[in-house]
Every structure is written in C-alpha cells, then in structure tokens.
Scaffold this active site. Structure first.
Site, PDB file in Angstrom:
ATOM      1  N   ALA A   1      11.568  -3.509  -2.397  1.00 31.11           N
ATOM      2  CA  ALA A   1      10.898  -4.794  -2.644  1.00 31.11           C
ATOM      3  C   ALA A   1       9.601  -4.827  -1.860  1.00 31.11           C
ATOM      4  O   ALA A   1       9.583  -4.499  -0.669  1.00 31.11           O
ATOM      5  CB  ALA A   1      11.791  -5.961  -2.229  1.00 31.11           C
ATOM      6  N   CYS A   2       8.511  -5.174  -2.531  1.00 33.78           N
ATOM      7  CA  CYS A   2       7.212  -5.311  -1.872  1.00 33.78           C
ATOM      8  C   CYS A   2       6.692  -6.729  -2.102  1.00 33.78           C
ATOM      9  O   CYS A   2       7.239  -7.469  -2.932  1.00 33.78           O
ATOM     10  CB  CYS A   2       6.221  -4.278  -2.390  1.00 33.78           C
ATOM     11  SG  CYS A   2       5.707  -4.531  -4.101  1.00 33.78           S
ATOM     12  N   PRO A   3       5.637  -7.148  -1.395  1.00 30.43           N
ATOM     13  CA  PRO A   3       5.158  -8.528  -1.528  1.00 30.43           C
ATOM     14  C   PRO A   3       4.802  -8.947  -2.948  1.00 30.43           C
ATOM     15  O   PRO A   3       5.110 -10.049  -3.367  1.00 30.43           O
ATOM     16  CB  PRO A   3       3.941  -8.560  -0.602  1.00 30.43           C
ATOM     17  CG  PRO A   3       4.255  -7.545   0.442  1.00 30.43           C
ATOM     18  CD  PRO A   3       4.974  -6.453  -0.280  1.00 30.43           C
TER      19      PRO A   3
ATOM     20  N   GLY B   1       5.769  -7.253  -5.731  1.00 29.46           N
ATOM     21  CA  GLY B   1       6.839  -6.910  -6.652  1.00 29.46           C
ATOM     22  C   GLY B   1       6.363  -6.143  -7.863  1.00 29.46           C
ATOM     23  O   GLY B   1       6.975  -6.191  -8.926  1.00 29.46           O
TER      24      GLY B   1
ATOM     25  N   THR C   1       7.146  -1.507  -5.283  1.00 31.94           N
ATOM     26  CA  THR C   1       8.579  -1.649  -5.536  1.00 31.94           C
ATOM     27  C   THR C   1       9.102  -0.518  -6.410  1.00 31.94           C
ATOM     28  O   THR C   1      10.117   0.112  -6.107  1.00 31.94           O
ATOM     29  CB  THR C   1       8.866  -3.004  -6.207  1.00 31.94           C
ATOM     30  OG1 THR C   1       8.458  -4.056  -5.319  1.00 31.94           O
ATOM     31  CG2 THR C   1      10.343  -3.166  -6.522  1.00 31.94           C
TER      32      THR C   1
END
Length: 484
Positions: free
Chosen positions: A8-10, A12, A16
């Site tokens: 999960a990344c900021p 998305g 990700t």
C-alpha cells in the site's frame, strides 16, 4: 513456504502494484508461494480464511496504515516501506522465511491472541498516519482541481464572480456551464482539509475517530487554519480516540462506545480545542506563510522552484515528493499569483524524471536492459501525465546514478518554471492541461531543459560505470619470452 503480503502506498497507484509484482517474482524465484493483497486506489481483494490459516508469515510493505491488520496478528510479520519491496523484494522474502522458521505461526490460536510482530518506530507510524490522510485527499485534489481548471477554460478567470448556479442556470450558455464546473470544483476543494484530518484520525484509531477528525478539519477551515490545522486536528482526534478506546467501559454501554460515546466526546473535545485554543494561532501561522510566499520574487522564487524540484525527484512519489505536492496544493486554494507559480513548478518538476529516463533509454539503448527499455517506452506517457513514479524502476536498479541525475534535472525545471513566470491553476493533468498554463512556451522549455539535463547525466554516469566495470573485468595478458 506459503507467504502473504500486503502492499500500500499513499496514492494507491504505482508503488502499490510495482511492489506486489516484485514480491511475487522474488518469492517464485526462491521457491515459495505468495499471495499479495494490494490495498490500492482500485480497492483490494482480502485474503480468504483458508489463506490466512495456511500462511507461514506475512510481509507488510506499506507507507500508509494497513487496513484490518489484526487479521495477521497470529503470523510472524516483516514490515517495511513500499519502496523497499520494489528494490529489495528478495531480502524481504528471506526475512519472512527466517521469521517463520524462528517462530512458526500458531495455527491453533485465535489470530488476535498471538501477536508476534514488532511494529515500526514512532517516526514511521506518524509518517504512515500522515500519508494515509494524503492518500485519501489526492482524488479530491485531482477531481476538484481539474473541474476548477475546466471552469476557467470555459468562462475565463472572471468566472469566480459568477452567481451561484442555484440562483439561475441557462442550459444554452457556456458561462453557466463554466460556473457549474467551477463551483463543483470549489466544493470538492472545500473538502480537502476535513478529509485530510478525518483520515489521519482514522489511520490512528479507526472508525470511531472519523467524526472527530472530520469535524476538527471543518473547524480548521472555519478558523482559516488551513492544511496545517487539518494536520493538527487529525493527529489530535486520532490520539484522543486511541486513548479513549483503552477505557474499560461498563458492560451496559460497551456496545455503544464506538458509535456514540467515542465520537460524541471526541468531537466535543477536538472541536472545542480547535475553536478556542489552537485554531487562531494556526491561522496566524498559515497567514504568515502565505504572505511570505506572496512576497517571494526574483532569485528567492527561483531557489524555491529548485528546492521543490529536488523534493519532487528525490523519492518519486514517496513522502518527500508528496510533501512538496501537498505544499503546492495547499497554496492553490488561495489562487494567489505565487501559489500558481509554485503549482506549475511542482508539476513540471514531477514530469521531468520519467521523461528523462524515457529519452535516455531511447538515445543509448545499450546502457539499459531489455526490461528497462520497455519501462522507458511506458515512461513517455507516465511523464507526460505527471506520474513521477514512472522513474522508480530505473532508480530501484541503479539508485546512485539515477536519483542524483533526475534530482538535478527536476531542480533545473522547477527553477526555470519560476523564472519564466509560468502559472498553473490545476493540480494535475501533465501535458494535457497545457492550454490552462500561463506562459505555456516557457513551461515547455523548462520541462525540455530539465529532461535533457537528467538524460545527459544518466547517460554519462552509466557510461562511466560501464567503462569502469569493463576495465575491472579485463585481466592483462602475460608478456611472452620473445617480448622480454
């Protein structure tokens, strides 16, 4: 072994799914099975009960708070940032296997009763909370900003003075449509601070913190505390609810604690503190920052553009990049001239890294692998669309040469964009919002210049590295007796 992973990344979007692919490849090469749950912008498919029961360990590669993390409490856990999974997936797989070997999962225990993971440090937690808030804000920024930009494109900048569409709408007038688009975008922008605050609180203390977080953000807007107020109210609401959740409530009210008691008390306390205690000081700080930005000119503005360019390229969509982007978007809501200059510089600098690497792979193909050349072809569109993450595959494979090169080019782009006085009222769109940019010719020149600088540096550094490698591998032939 059977492994699980969550990425999960900021935003998305890019990190990700790139991290998920890297983990899948690394696990397959090591002879293990892995299932990855991507908690991205397109939603996610949760692990099945069977997968959770059969798993030996889990890897949590995330820059935001992982949703429903208590599902994995019975498993040995390896935690890292999402970029680590892209550049060092094999190491994470090895760590997960080692953790599973040292402390096998207790398949007979309830997951929540057998916690075997060591969580991240305080700084990592705070960063994850903030990035969670930013990740939920970005769709509002993109949709609201582009609607505002379309309103300006149709009706001109005087559309800000148009009457409300509820007071009259002419279906045949382009000005009415322009006003509609602008006012819709303004409403979306008005939600930025409450959404930021609400989901920071949610990341800390889950659903009971949403209402105090949103209301605290609304108070920040009411008191003109801006994004800074949203950050403070989100952390305050989340921390308060997290503490209150530890109370041992009487059985009679335990069932209504999360839906009534916690939101009620939390909202009253957070809203009161924001209105009476911290709202006005934060508003003064925000006003001071805005006035300082509006006073920037000449070399100071150029230096700011260079600094923002360095930040945009440093981690290509990571926390530093998002900090620069959030700074630009926060100012954009004021529509001041300096804020528009900053937004233009940030977007131009964010477009440069993928474009530069696309150019480098086209000009000097032999310096790059076949996979990198394929990524280079995709990077043309990613760069043109202001998706800085398009440079990540190159930086992951050769960070010491690629990252300094793209930082230099983005700094040049940001500085030139400021120097040329280019402005931008939309927070996203890349090359597709060029008609909405002030001084578009200078803007394009800034992007081209930075792209050329980064591409030239990447090619030069890789060429030197290749020559050094070839020299090190060359063994001098022994001299013959005749030569002697």
């Amino acid at each position: 072994m059977k492994l699980l992973a969550v990425t999960a990344c900021p935003t998305g979007i890019a990190h990700t799914y790139m991290a998920a692919e890297a983990l899948e490849v690394a696990a397959e090469e090591a002879g293990h099975e892995i299932v990855v749950e991507t908690q991205g912008s397109a939603g996610s498919t949760p692990f099945t009960p069977e997968q959770l029961a059969e798993a030996d360990a889990i890897i949590l590669a995330a820059d935001v708070e992982v949703r429903d993390k208590d599902r994995f409490a019975h498993l040995p856990t390896v935690t890292s940032g999402v970029k680590k999974a892209i550049s060092g997936a094999d190491q994470l797989v090895e760590q997960a296997v080692a953790a599973a070997t040292a402390a096998p999962a207790d398949r007979s225990a309830e997951p929540v009763l057998a916690v075997k993971q060591s969580g991240p440090g305080a700084a990592s937690k705070v960063r994850g909370w903030l990035m969670t808030g930013v990740s939920y804000v970005i769709p509002f920024v993109a949709a609201g900003g582009l609607l505002i930009a379309l309103g300006f494109a149709l009706g001109g900048y005087q559309i800000t003075e148009a009457p409300k569409v509820t007071e009259g709408f002419d279906w045949t007038s382009h000005l009415s449509w322009a006003a509609l688009l602008f006012q819709l975008g303004a409403l979306a922008f008005g939600l930025l601070v409450p959404v930021l605050s609400g989901f920071i609180a949610y990341a800390i203390a889950d659903r009971p913190a949403l209402v105090p977080g949103f209301v605290g953000g609304l108070v920040a807007v009411q008191t003109s505390a801006g994004f800074l107020g949203g950050l403070v109210s989100g952390l305050l609401a989340g921390g308060l609810i997290f503490w209150m959740k530890k109370w041992k409530a009487p059985r009679a009210i335990a069932g209504i604690m999360p839906v009534l008691v916690l939101p009620l008390i939390g909202t009253a306390i957070v809203g009161g503190i924001m209105f009476v205690v911290v709202g006005q000081p934060l508003a003064a700080a925000t006003a001071g920052l805005t006035n300082w930005l509006n006073g920037l000119s000449g070399s100071n503005a150029i230096l700011l553009g260079a600094l923002l360019g360095l930040m945009m390229a440093f981690d290509m969509g990571g926390p530093v990049n998002k900090a620069a982007y959030a700074f630009a978007v926060a100012g954009l809501s004021t529509q001041s001239q300096t804020a528009l200059l900053i937004m233009a510089a940030v977007m131009a600098a964010g477009m440069t890294p993928p474009l530069a690497l696309a150019l480098a792979t086209t000009v000097r193909k032999k310096l790059f692998s076949e996979v990198e050349r394929e990524n280079g072809r995709a990077a043309w569109l990613l760069g043109a669309s202001f998706i800085t993450e398009g440079a990540i595959p190159f930086a992951a494979g050769d960070p010491l040469r690629v990252i300094p090169s793209i930082m230099a080019g983005s700094a040049v782009t940001g500085a030139l964009s400021m120097a040329f006085g280019s402005t931008l009222r939309a927070p996203h769109g890349g090359i597709f919002v060029i008609p909405l940019i002030g001084n578009p010719f200078g803007y394009l020149v800034a992007i081209v210049a930075g792209t050329l600088v980064s591409a030239a540096l990447v090619i030069a550094l890789k060429s030197v590295g290749q020559k050094q490698k070839a020299a090190a591998e060359t063994v001098p032939a022994p001299r013959s007796a005749a030569t002697v």
